[in-house]
Design an enzyme around this catalytic site. Structure first.
Site, PDB file in Angstrom:
ATOM      1  N   ASP A  92      85.779  45.002  62.795  1.00  9.13           N
ATOM      2  CA  ASP A  92      87.049  46.000  62.374  1.00  9.13           C
ATOM      3  C   ASP A  92      88.148  45.095  62.514  1.00  9.13           C
ATOM      4  O   ASP A  92      88.585  44.499  63.310  1.00  9.13           O
ATOM      5  CB  ASP A  92      86.781  47.238  63.433  1.00  9.13           C
TER       6      ASP A  92
ATOM      7  N   HIS B 294      89.589  50.542  70.372  1.00  9.66           N
ATOM      8  CA  HIS B 294      88.347  51.367  70.448  1.00  9.66           C
ATOM      9  C   HIS B 294      88.183  52.149  71.686  1.00  9.66           C
ATOM     10  O   HIS B 294      87.621  51.215  72.698  1.00  9.66           O
ATOM     11  CB  HIS B 294      87.203  50.791  69.781  1.00  9.66           C
TER      12      HIS B 294
ATOM     13  N   MET C 198      83.904  43.501  69.602  1.00  9.36           N
ATOM     14  CA  MET C 198      82.585  43.596  68.953  1.00  9.36           C
ATOM     15  C   MET C 198      82.629  43.810  67.459  1.00  9.36           C
ATOM     16  O   MET C 198      83.649  44.629  67.198  1.00  9.36           O
ATOM     17  CB  MET C 198      81.462  44.310  69.540  1.00  9.36           C
TER      18      MET C 198
ATOM     19  N   SER D 169      88.815  45.664  70.805  1.00  4.30           N
ATOM     20  CA  SER D 169      87.637  46.873  71.022  1.00  4.30           C
ATOM     21  C   SER D 169      87.161  46.239  72.416  1.00  4.30           C
ATOM     22  O   SER D 169      87.804  46.352  73.461  1.00  4.30           O
ATOM     23  CB  SER D 169      86.581  46.641  70.036  1.00  4.30           C
ATOM     24  N   THR D 170      85.927  45.720  72.727  1.00  5.32           N
ATOM     25  CA  THR D 170      85.262  45.451  73.880  1.00  5.32           C
ATOM     26  C   THR D 170      86.311  44.494  74.784  1.00  5.32           C
ATOM     27  O   THR D 170      86.480  43.374  74.021  1.00  5.32           O
ATOM     28  CB  THR D 170      83.958  44.781  73.447  1.00  5.32           C
TER      29      THR D 170
END
Length: 203
Positions: free
Chosen positions: A146, A50, A143, A23-24
């Site tokens: 998940d 993401h 973050m 993600s991030t």
């Protein structure tokens, strides 16, 4: 400087499918990993990053330009091939479907209630259910948590899981979740992740 490109070892890998949740801070991390893999990388890679829908196509194209492996946005119904990385289209989930002689890529809006689309949990659990111990799961910077439930299933099925190290993450959330749950087989700096993935195919 750039690391040397790795060479696959002789013999059939034990694992031939890599499922990555990120993600991030993900795009540079994913580029670093994929760009170190050789053209004849003996596994398929599926990536749930993401990212909004408009960005995943250009992201895949850009990676394809700097990597020796093929990188593409995943298309529903296509056949999984080694030496290829499939990026989940933003706004949809990426799964696999085990057919008799091949594994098929599934791109779907289901489950619609998932917090993230694409979801690392949906991807990793699907690959673990279809491929079992042939799966190597990788959780990179991001973050939240998940990927945790997907990796739990992966480990039950005999798969192996790698987590990116705290020191090299933009956000140590997703890898921390699997490390804290005792599910990570190895914790790896991002610069060494490509080699760890190569080695992990034979462990």
């Amino acid at each position: 400087g750039p690391r040397p490109v790795l060479t696959p070892r002789a013999g059939r890998p034990v694992r031939d499918i890599v499922a990555i949740g990120v993600s991030t801070g993900g795009p540079p991390a994913v580029q670093k990993v994929l760009s170190q893999l050789p053209a004849d990388f003996p596994a398929s890679i599926l990536i749930a990053q993401h990212m909004p829908a408009a960005f995943t196509g250009p992201f895949a194209k850009r990676l394809d330009g700097v990597c020796r492996i093929t990188v593409k946005e995943a298309e529903n119904g296509e056949r999984l091939r080694p030496g290829t990385a499939y990026i989940a289209p933003g706004g949809k989930h990426l799964r696999v479907d085990q057919k008799i002689s091949m594994v098929e890529v599934v791109v779907t809006p289901e489950p619609t209630e998932a917090l993230y689309k694409p979801s690392a949990n949906v991807l990793i659990e699907s690959v673990a259910q279809a491929m079992g111990r042939r799966t190597l799961g990788v959780i990179l910077t991001g973050m939240g948590s998940d990927g945790l439930e997907g990796v739990r299933v992966l480990k039950q099925k005999g798969g192996r899981a790698l987590a990116q190290s705290d020191a090299t993450c933009v956000v140590y959330g997703m890898p921390k979740a699997i490390v804290d749950a005792g599910l990570a087989d190895e914790i790896i700096d991002i610069d060494d992740m490509a080699s760890a993935i190569m080695a992990g195919l034979y462990k």
